[in-house]
Structure formats: structure tokens, C-alpha cells
Design a protein around this motif. Structure first.
Motif, PDB file in Angstrom:
ATOM      1  N   PRO A 296       0.926  -1.347  -0.138  1.00 27.22           N
ATOM      2  CA  PRO A 296      -0.006   0.131   0.104  1.00 27.22           C
ATOM      3  C   PRO A 296       0.992   1.259   0.038  1.00 27.22           C
ATOM      4  CG  PRO A 296      -0.788  -1.502   1.748  1.00 27.22           C
ATOM      5  CD  PRO A 296       0.566  -2.112   1.064  1.00 27.22           C
ATOM      6  N   PRO A 297       0.266   2.342  -0.723  1.00 25.17           N
ATOM      7  CA  PRO A 297       1.015   3.543  -0.379  1.00 25.17           C
ATOM      8  C   PRO A 297       1.583   3.972   0.901  1.00 25.17           C
ATOM      9  CG  PRO A 297      -0.832   3.805  -1.764  1.00 25.17           C
ATOM     10  CD  PRO A 297      -1.126   2.388  -1.292  1.00 25.17           C
ATOM     11  N   GLY A 298       2.881   4.496   0.921  1.00 17.74           N
ATOM     12  CA  GLY A 298       3.252   5.143   2.279  1.00 17.74           C
ATOM     13  C   GLY A 298       4.726   4.966   2.556  1.00 17.74           C
ATOM     14  N   ALA A 299       5.183   5.308   3.583  1.00 16.77           N
ATOM     15  CA  ALA A 299       6.607   5.247   3.891  1.00 16.77           C
ATOM     16  C   ALA A 299       6.815   4.129   4.816  1.00 16.77           C
ATOM     17  CB  ALA A 299       7.145   6.302   4.702  1.00 16.77           C
ATOM     18  N   TYR A 300       8.061   3.273   4.487  1.00 14.26           N
ATOM     19  CA  TYR A 300       8.002   1.962   5.363  1.00 14.26           C
ATOM     20  C   TYR A 300       9.581   1.884   5.987  1.00 14.26           C
ATOM     21  CZ  TYR A 300       3.933   0.271   2.986  1.00 14.26           C
ATOM     22  OH  TYR A 300       2.772   0.128   2.616  1.00 14.26           O
ATOM     23  N   SER A 301       9.654   1.683   7.227  1.00 16.52           N
ATOM     24  CA  SER A 301      10.968   1.239   7.828  1.00 16.52           C
ATOM     25  C   SER A 301      11.183  -0.169   7.538  1.00 16.52           C
ATOM     26  CB  SER A 301      10.551   1.399   9.435  1.00 16.52           C
ATOM     27  OG  SER A 301      11.972   1.371   9.981  1.00 16.52           O
ATOM     28  N   LEU A 302      12.368  -0.317   7.034  1.00 17.10           N
ATOM     29  CA  LEU A 302      12.884  -1.678   6.622  1.00 17.10           C
ATOM     30  C   LEU A 302      14.056  -2.138   7.636  1.00 17.10           C
ATOM     31  CD1 LEU A 302      12.389  -1.433   2.935  1.00 17.10           C
ATOM     32  CD2 LEU A 302      10.797  -2.417   4.378  1.00 17.10           C
ATOM     33  N   ASP A 303      14.059  -3.149   8.172  1.00 18.11           N
ATOM     34  CA  ASP A 303      15.174  -3.626   8.737  1.00 18.11           C
ATOM     35  C   ASP A 303      15.935  -4.772   8.070  1.00 18.11           C
ATOM     36  OD1 ASP A 303      14.647  -2.141  11.047  1.00 18.11           O
ATOM     37  OD2 ASP A 303      13.093  -3.667  11.723  1.00 18.11           O
ATOM     38  N   VAL A 304      17.163  -4.840   7.774  1.00 17.37           N
ATOM     39  CA  VAL A 304      17.927  -5.760   7.133  1.00 17.37           C
ATOM     40  C   VAL A 304      18.866  -6.730   8.215  1.00 17.37           C
ATOM     41  CG1 VAL A 304      19.880  -6.227   5.218  1.00 17.37           C
ATOM     42  CG2 VAL A 304      18.133  -4.210   5.240  1.00 17.37           C
ATOM     43  N   PHE A 305      18.593  -8.251   7.690  1.00 20.66           N
ATOM     44  CA  PHE A 305      19.283  -9.031   8.546  1.00 20.66           C
ATOM     45  C   PHE A 305      20.172  -9.944   7.805  1.00 20.66           C
ATOM     46  CE2 PHE A 305      15.511  -7.965  11.120  1.00 20.66           C
ATOM     47  CZ  PHE A 305      15.827  -8.046  12.262  1.00 20.66           C
ATOM     48  N   ALA A 306      21.255 -10.394   8.020  1.00 23.11           N
ATOM     49  CA  ALA A 306      21.814 -11.549   7.502  1.00 23.11           C
ATOM     50  C   ALA A 306      21.029 -12.548   7.263  1.00 23.11           C
ATOM     51  CB  ALA A 306      23.206 -11.815   8.343  1.00 23.11           C
ATOM     52  N   HIS A 307      21.135 -13.022   6.125  1.00 28.82           N
ATOM     53  CA  HIS A 307      20.113 -14.522   5.746  1.00 28.82           C
ATOM     54  C   HIS A 307      20.015 -15.527   6.734  1.00 28.82           C
ATOM     55  CE1 HIS A 307      17.900 -17.203   3.717  1.00 28.82           C
ATOM     56  NE2 HIS A 307      18.754 -18.009   3.610  1.00 28.82           N
ATOM     57  N   ALA A 308      18.924 -15.794   7.153  1.00 31.40           N
ATOM     58  CA  ALA A 308      18.780 -17.060   7.975  1.00 31.40           C
ATOM     59  C   ALA A 308      17.604 -17.774   7.351  1.00 31.40           C
ATOM     60  CB  ALA A 308      18.589 -16.749   9.441  1.00 31.40           C
ATOM     61  N   SER A 309      17.594 -19.048   7.846  1.00 30.96           N
ATOM     62  CA  SER A 309      16.651 -19.816   7.012  1.00 30.96           C
ATOM     63  C   SER A 309      15.192 -19.574   7.855  1.00 30.96           C
ATOM     64  CB  SER A 309      17.057 -21.403   7.379  1.00 30.96           C
ATOM     65  OG  SER A 309      17.046 -21.516   8.731  1.00 30.96           O
TER      66      SER A 309
END
Length: 490
Positions: A296-309
Motif C-alpha cells: 500500500p502507499p506510504g513510507a516503510y521502515s525496513l530492517d535488514v538481517f543477514a540471511h537465515a533460514s
């Protein structure tokens, strides 16, 4: 028939007026013939312009010199006009065309009964010769039922000129309330109840696969609304003829924005990206482009993690966090995860991990490649990028003075079909020898819009950082595709 109808009414009115002024020759005692009451048998008619390739139009009843509606543009819904009940041949002419000119379309006999309320929907493609998608006027006799409290009564019409039979999923939760709606069909005169007073999601599916989604604005409680799927599904969502929902009297609702994430952080491992507890991207490696994400339209706070299963948000702090700019309905975005997760002391102080977002603003150009350069290399200086001239980057480079985080003009620079060496040089350098050069063949990209993202570290440590390169993102295909161009040896 309409012409004779009006002509007869004029004659009757004139005759009545003449009789009413005639006496019996008896002075004040003369007996006057009573004037008959006016015709009260009327109907209401309005027009909804939902034909994406039709110009502004005037709407006439055949034989009349004045239009019923003037200058009706795509997306417009007129007010209701009260007209005598009867049978009409409704004609469509380009706005401003003489009433005597040949109409571009005629409905044929259209009966408006006493007290009827009809919305005439102009749909399909005016320029198409394919009967399955050609221009037409759909007379929609209104018969909405009373909606429940807290609900709105909505009649949904499928007028997407090139869209297949679709299912509509209110709430976009995987269950379709309208399982099969064919092109140029609707959900029925009584309408369906939908949420009122707050915006809600509507997913569109075809053949069991989600095609797109919309954020429908709040509808009035106990209100009655036509919602029309219109435009062309094959068109760019932001284009004037892009597929959308036309809420009659409210306006056009564009598709939810689409995001492609590109991993461009030189020292980041494969990553997972979360918005809150929802995983959006899984196991994205440097140089890779994600599948399209529609939100949906809007601003998003995104968190980046090292890949995990798995798809569960990991415990602990993310490796990086950033907020996107406001994402707008109808737009498509390239979001580049850039910067260093662990910058070295020799790296620029402003080179830490962040998200860089760029809208797809390419100008359609069937004769050229449209190229937009994005500077996403965190340790590279301000650069010029251009086809080489005698092995050097010319001072009047095609792309000048691009700093980290910046991109060239949204519409892209038009490049003809050429095979050339492209060089990157520090903008401030007097020595125009490129720090990196690439072979570029524009021929496969004629008519396409392409992002060229400068990614990786210009002074990379082979053990821990990805080296400098260009990543070309082709926006003309669905989903978008990324091709990596490695620099050539000096």
C-alpha cells in the motif's frame, strides 16, 4: 425517433399556446380552453468516461443541436441530467465538434423509462478493431439496494480493455468475494456491500494468480458507488491509460506501488529484509534484484538481517535499518540497499548502510534506449559517465557531476543504437582517463528504460567487499531483470 419526439412536443406547445389565447367572442364571459399539464414523465441520465484512449467528448441525443454533456474527459463522471422518458439514440462526438458532424459512436435505441436512473459508461478502446475490446457504451440501470450500517453498496464493473476474467479479493487476504467477473460485465444492479468509513485493500486475481492490488479510499457509510476497473493492464501503471479503479464521482485509484530491491551494499552478506515482522525479501545476494513487492502507499521502515533460514524475524538487532521515502500509488520503484554495513576508517564518513529509492520515470521512446545512471558506490567520488572519446571521458559527459546517492534525470537520457565503450571518471579530475570502462551495446534495449547502477566499492578489499561494477536494470520486462557489467581491463 427522438427528433420527431421533440418536434411533436414543439408543435403541441405552439398549438396549445394558440388555443389558450382564442376566445368565444363573449367578452369577459368567454370560455378559455385549459392548458394541458406539462409532461412529468422523466428519467435521469449521466455519463462516466472510462475509455482510456478516447479524447474528451460531447454527448448528444440524436437530432439535437445542443449536447447533453460537454467536454467529458477520461475519468470524469457527469452530474445527472433530467430528460423526458423515451427512447434515444445517444451519440458521441469529440469535444467541440459540430453537432452536424459524424459521431464516432452511436448507441442505437436506448430506452429511458419513467423515473429510471441510468449511468452510461463509455468503455473499451476507441482505436481498436477487435470486438473483444472495442469501444462501447454500457447503459447501467441503477437499482442499488440499501446498504447496512457501516457499509457502502458498490456496483463493480469490469471495463479493463485488455484484462482477462478476474476475481476480486476484498481485503487482499487470499479469498475472493467476487470469484469471476468477465470483461464488460458487472456484479449486478443491486450491488455488493463493502466496508465504509475507512480505506481497504482490493486484490485482483486472474487464473488464481494475483495480478495487482489497490488501496480504495474510504467510502461513505450507506452510500452507493460505482467502482469501475478501467485502463489497460499491459500499460505502465503510472501511464494515463494504466489499469486502475474508477470510483464514479470520486476519481481514479491507481495500483498500489511496486518495489524492486537491489542488493548493492559492498560488504553485506546475503540478506533478508523485514517490515516489522513481515519478511519482504529472502536471501538476496549482492548484485541480485528481488521479485516485485507490491505494498500500500506510504513510507516503510525496513530492517535488514543477514540471511537465515525460515521467514520469522530473527532475534536481536538488524544489521541495518532505514526508512523508504513515501511510495506513491501507480509508481514503480528501484530501492537500492547501498553503503557499508561496517565502514572502514578510510571510507567516507557518510557511507554507512542506507536505502536509496528511485521512481520509474522513464519517458516512452520507441526509437532510443532511455538510460538513467544511479551512483550507488559509497566510496566513489562525484563522477562523470559518458561514452569515451579517444579513450577519455569528455568534459561534456552525457552524465555530469553525479554524487553518491544521486541519479540522473528521471526521464532518462535518450541513446541511439550504438556499440560503445563507456567510461567513469572523477568529475573533479583534470585527467579524464576513466577509472573504469565498460562495453555497452544499446541495441537490445531500444525502446526500453534502463537503470545503470554504479555499485560495489571502488577501492574494494577482495576478501570482504564487492568490487566496482555497473548493474543494468531493465524496466521494460515483467518482472524487471538485472544484468551485471564488469569493468574491462585497463
Amino acid at each position: 425517433m427522438v427528433k420527431s419526439f421533440w418536434k411533436n412536443r414543439v408543435l403541441v406547445a405552439a398549438l396549445t399556446a394558440s388555443i389558450s389565447t382564442m376566445g368565444t367572442g363573449c367578452g369577459d364571459d368567454e370560455v378559455k380552453t385549459p392548458v394541458p399539464p406539462p409532461n412529468t414523465d422523466t428519467a435521469r441520465l449521466r455519463v462516466i468516461h472510462g475509455s482510456p484512449d478516447a479524447p474528451a467528448v460531447d454527448i448528444y441525443a440524436e437530432g439535437q443541436t445542443a449536447p447533453l454533456f460537454s467536454n467529458v474527459r477520461y475519468g470524469d463522471t457527469t452530474a445527472y441530467a433530467t430528460v423526458p422518458a423515451g427512447t434515444y439514440n445517444v451519440q458521441v462526438r469529440p469535444a467541440g465538434a459540430p453537432a452536424t458532424s459524424e459521431p464516432v459512436y452511436s448507441t442505437g435505441p436506448l430506452t429511458l423509462g419513467t423515473d429510471a436512473t441510468v449511468s452510461a459508461l463509455a468503455a473499451g478502446l476507441l482505436t481498436s478493431t477487435d470486438n473483444a475490446q472495442a469501444f462501447r457504451v454500457l447503459p447501467l440501470a441503477e437499482g442499488f439496494g440499501a446498504p447496512a450500517d457501516g457499509r457502502a453498496r458498490v456496483r463493480i464493473v469490469h471495463a479493463g480493455a485488455d484484462a482477462p476474467t478476474v476475481a476480486l479479493d476484498v481485503g487482499d487476504d487470499g479469498s475472493s468475494e467476487v470469484p469471476a467477473l468477465q470483461r464488460f460485465q458487472d456484479t449486478g444492479a443491486s450491488g455488493v456491500d463493502l466496508p465504509a468509513g475507512q480505506s481497504f485493500q482490493v486484490g485482483v486475481r486472474a487464473g488464481g494468480t494475483k495480478v495487482t492490488a489497490f488501496t480504495v479510499p474510504a467510502l461513505p457509510s450507506r452510500g452507493e458507488v460505482f467502482v469501475i476497473a478501467t485502463g489497460q493492464l499491459s500499460a505502465k501503471p503510472s501511464a494515463a491509460n494504466g489499469f486502475g479503479l474508477l470510483a464514479a464521482g470520486v476519481g481514479l485509484v491507481r495500483q498500489n506501488p511496486v518495489v524492486y530491491a537491489l542488493h548493492g551494499s559492498p560488504d553485506a552478506p546475503p540478506v533478508d529484509i523485514f517490515a516489522g515482522n513481515a519478511e519482504l525479501v529472502d536471501n538476496l545476494s549482492f548484485g541480485e534484484l528481488s521479485a516485485p513487492l507490491q505494498v500500500p502507499p506510504g513510507a516503510y521502515s525496513l530492517d535488514v538481517f543477514a540471511h537465515a533460514s525460515g521467514v520469522t524475524r530473527p532475534a536481536g538487532n538488524p544489521a541495518g535499518t532505514d526508512t523508504t521515502p513515501t511510495l506513491v500509488a501507480g509508481e514503480r520503484y528501484l530501492v537500492v540497499a547501498a553503503g557499508f554495513l561496517s565502514p572502514a576508517s578510510t571510507d567516507p564518513v557518510d557511507s554507512t548502510f542506507e536505502l536509496l529509492a528511485f521512481a520509474d520515470g522513464f519517458t516512452p521512446d520507441k526509437d532510443s534506449m532511455r538510460l538513467r545512471v544511479v551512483h550507488g558506490s559509497p566510496d566513489a567520488p562525484v563522477v562523470d559517465v559518458s561514452p569515451l572519446a579517444s579513450g577519455l571521458v569528455p568534459a561534456d559527459a552525457a552524465f555530469n557531476d553525479l554524487a553518491y546517492r544521486q541519479a540522473s534525470a528521471p526521464e532518462g537520457v535518450a541513446l541511439p543504437s550504438v556499440q560503445a565503450q563507456v567510461g567513469v571518471a572523477a568529475a573533479a579530475a583534470t585527467n579524464r582517463t576513466p577509472v573504469a570502462r565498460f562495453s555497452l551495446d544499446t541495441a537490445p534495449f531500444i525502446g526500453k528504460g534502463v537503470f545503470a547502477v554504479a555499485a560495489g566499492a571502488l577501492s574494494a578489499s577482495e576478501a570482504t567487499e564487492a568490487s566496482f561494477r555497473l548493474i543494468a536494470v531493465d524496466t521494460s520486462v515483467s518482472p524487471w531483470a538485472a544484468i551485471t557489467l564488469q569493468p574491462e581491463a585497463p
